[in-house]
Design a protein around this motif. Structure first.
Motif, PDB file in Angstrom:
ATOM      1  N   GLY A  93       9.965 -33.735  48.499  1.00 58.48           N
ATOM      2  CA  GLY A  93      10.183 -34.024  49.901  1.00 58.48           C
ATOM      3  C   GLY A  93       8.813 -34.522  50.686  1.00 58.48           C
ATOM      4  N   ASP A 138       4.140 -28.139  53.930  1.00 55.37           N
ATOM      5  CA  ASP A 138       5.328 -27.473  54.225  1.00 55.37           C
ATOM      6  C   ASP A 138       5.184 -26.061  54.750  1.00 55.37           C
ATOM      7  N   ALA A 163       7.455 -33.857  59.201  1.00 52.48           N
ATOM      8  CA  ALA A 163       8.773 -34.108  58.831  1.00 52.48           C
ATOM      9  C   ALA A 163       9.596 -34.347  60.102  1.00 52.48           C
ATOM     10  N   ALA A 214       0.697 -34.025  54.239  1.00 50.86           N
ATOM     11  CA  ALA A 214       1.840 -33.476  54.709  1.00 50.86           C
ATOM     12  C   ALA A 214       1.873 -32.222  54.023  1.00 50.86           C
ATOM     13  N   LEU A 251      13.869 -39.689  56.188  1.00 51.90           N
ATOM     14  CA  LEU A 251      13.832 -38.416  55.346  1.00 51.90           C
ATOM     15  C   LEU A 251      15.272 -38.178  54.897  1.00 51.90           C
ATOM     16  N   LEU A 308       7.337 -38.123  52.272  1.00 52.67           N
ATOM     17  CA  LEU A 308       6.889 -37.762  53.642  1.00 52.67           C
ATOM     18  C   LEU A 308       5.607 -38.749  53.578  1.00 52.67           C
TER      19      LEU A 308
END
Length: 400
Positions: free
Chosen positions: A271, A257, A290, A255, A297, A275
């Motif tokens: 976060g 971002d 996401a 995961a 979430l 996830l």
């Protein structure tokens, strides 16, 4: 190390033994988890086994020591060494690791006092020196075992790199000024300090703490800022970092971002950890995005509200001791509220299912024909399972 006299050796010791044996260890552990949930040195490390089981193992050991007066034998010491070695292997700072146990001793004492009756509390307070003497001996043992576990790992390049990466990551997330020491850490790690950074969390399905330490080591060698959190690797990558070779491992769940400025890194990392837990529970491999798990979430971002949703839907059924109705409602949600499919899956006659639906609606005040109420049920069912992975292990939702 002192060997404490058995708490059952007559007189006041017998009273203390009786008090200690009346405690439900599971309830004590849940009370302690409320405090652990606010301790980053505890929550930021993902144990290779259930964290609540680790806490319970330690509480059981201390209470047996108090009651029987016998310190841990070689077998128990070896088990303790394996627990603590997991933190050492992942590069967790020894100070933070010892802090978890020191706070844990205080939390155990406070939990015993909080849960005891007035009469039992008076016995505990009268014998506080005995209880704390045992707790201090246990802490001495923990420090001794930690020192050995960390000494075993001290010279490993992966451990030193993990410590540097974790320290630099924490400082970047805290938006502290970049110091000469930070520049030195980055240079030793081969990490480019130029913003923005891309936060990530990764996990190897079914792999050990050692395998995750090796993954973090390889990521650092490739130019990432990476450190282990037990059964998870977290960190930052520079622009253009290549994941292709790592994604060839069929166990990898990743995961990440978008590139972010320093002020958003901490929240983004939290976060991504959520996830990864969501993706792991659903059996995902490779990249997890996401956008594919937005309802989950949303729940993870507001756990108190999510707990209220579960209580709103299932609370009336639990109070009515209607286990069959709760199972029926979960089955309906799993089958898109198709009564024919749910009846076949349970299995019950369709008329029986419709009768149960009527009872569910009467007890809960929900209408399973209304989309809004169906959505509430779906959210409750989702959080029932997901919350166990995202909530600190052993912690119970607030029942208020």
């Amino acid at each position: 190390m002192n060997v404490h006299r058995p708490a059952g050796a007559g007189g006041a010791d017998g009273d203390l033994r009786g008090v200690l044996q009346r405690f439900d260890v599971g309830v004590v552990v849940r009370r302690m988890e409320d405090g652990f949930a606010r301790l980053p040195a505890y929550t930021d490390f993902q144990w290779p086994v259930d964290r609540a089981a680790v806490v319970r193992w330690n509480v059981d050991l201390v209470l047996r020591w108090l009651v029987d007066g016998l310190p841990p034998d070689d077998y128990l010491r070896s088990e303790l060494h394996e627990f603590l070695r997991a933190r050492a292997m992942s590069g967790q700072p020894i100070e933070g690791s010892i802090l978890v146990y020191r706070r844990g001793a205080r939390m155990l004492w406070e939990a015993l006092l909080d849960l005891a009756s007035d009469a039992d509390r008076a016995v505990l307070l009268a014998r506080s020196e005995t209880v704390w003497g045992c707790l201090e001996d246990y802490l001495d043992l923990v420090v001794e075992v930690f020192a050995r576990a960390y000494s075993d790992q001290e010279d490993a390049p992966s451990t030193a790199g993990d410590r540097r990466a974790r320290t630099l990551f924490d400082r970047l997330c805290a938006r502290l000024p970049v110091t000469i020491e930070d520049q030195d850490r980055a240079a030793r790690l081969g990490f480019d300090l130029v913003e923005p950074y891309r936060p990530f969390t990764a996990q190897l399905a079914g792999a050990s703490v050692a395998a995750h330490a090796d993954l973090a080591f390889r990521l650092r060698a490739a130019g990432a800022l990476a450190f282990t959190e037990g059964l998870r690797v977290t960190g930052l990558t520079p622009s253009g970092f290549g994941w292709t070779a790592f994604l060839e491992d069929p166990r990898l769940l990743l995961a990440e971002d978008e590139p972010l400025a320093r002020g958003r890194l901490g929240a983004a990392a939290d976060g991504l950890r959520a996830l990864i837990a969501i993706g792991a529970r659903s059996g995902r491999r490779g990249r997890v995005r996401a956008d594919d798990h937005l309802p989950e979430l949303l729940l993870a971002d507001a756990p108190d509200t999510a707990d209220r949703v579960v209580r709103r839907v299932f609370g009336p059924l639990e109070r009515a001791d209607a286990v069959d109705l709760a199972a029926t409602l979960r089955c309906l949600a799993a089958h898109g509220f198709d009564s024919t499919a749910a009846a076949a899956a349970l299995p019950v006659h369709r008329n029986t299912l419709l009768y149960r639906v009527g009872r569910i609606e009467k007890l809960t005040g929900l209408s399973l024909r209304e989309q809004r109420d169906r959505t509430l049920v779906l959210l409750a069912v989702t959080w029932e399972t997901l919350g166990r992975d995202l909530r600190p292990a052993g912690a119970e939702p607030d029942g208020s």
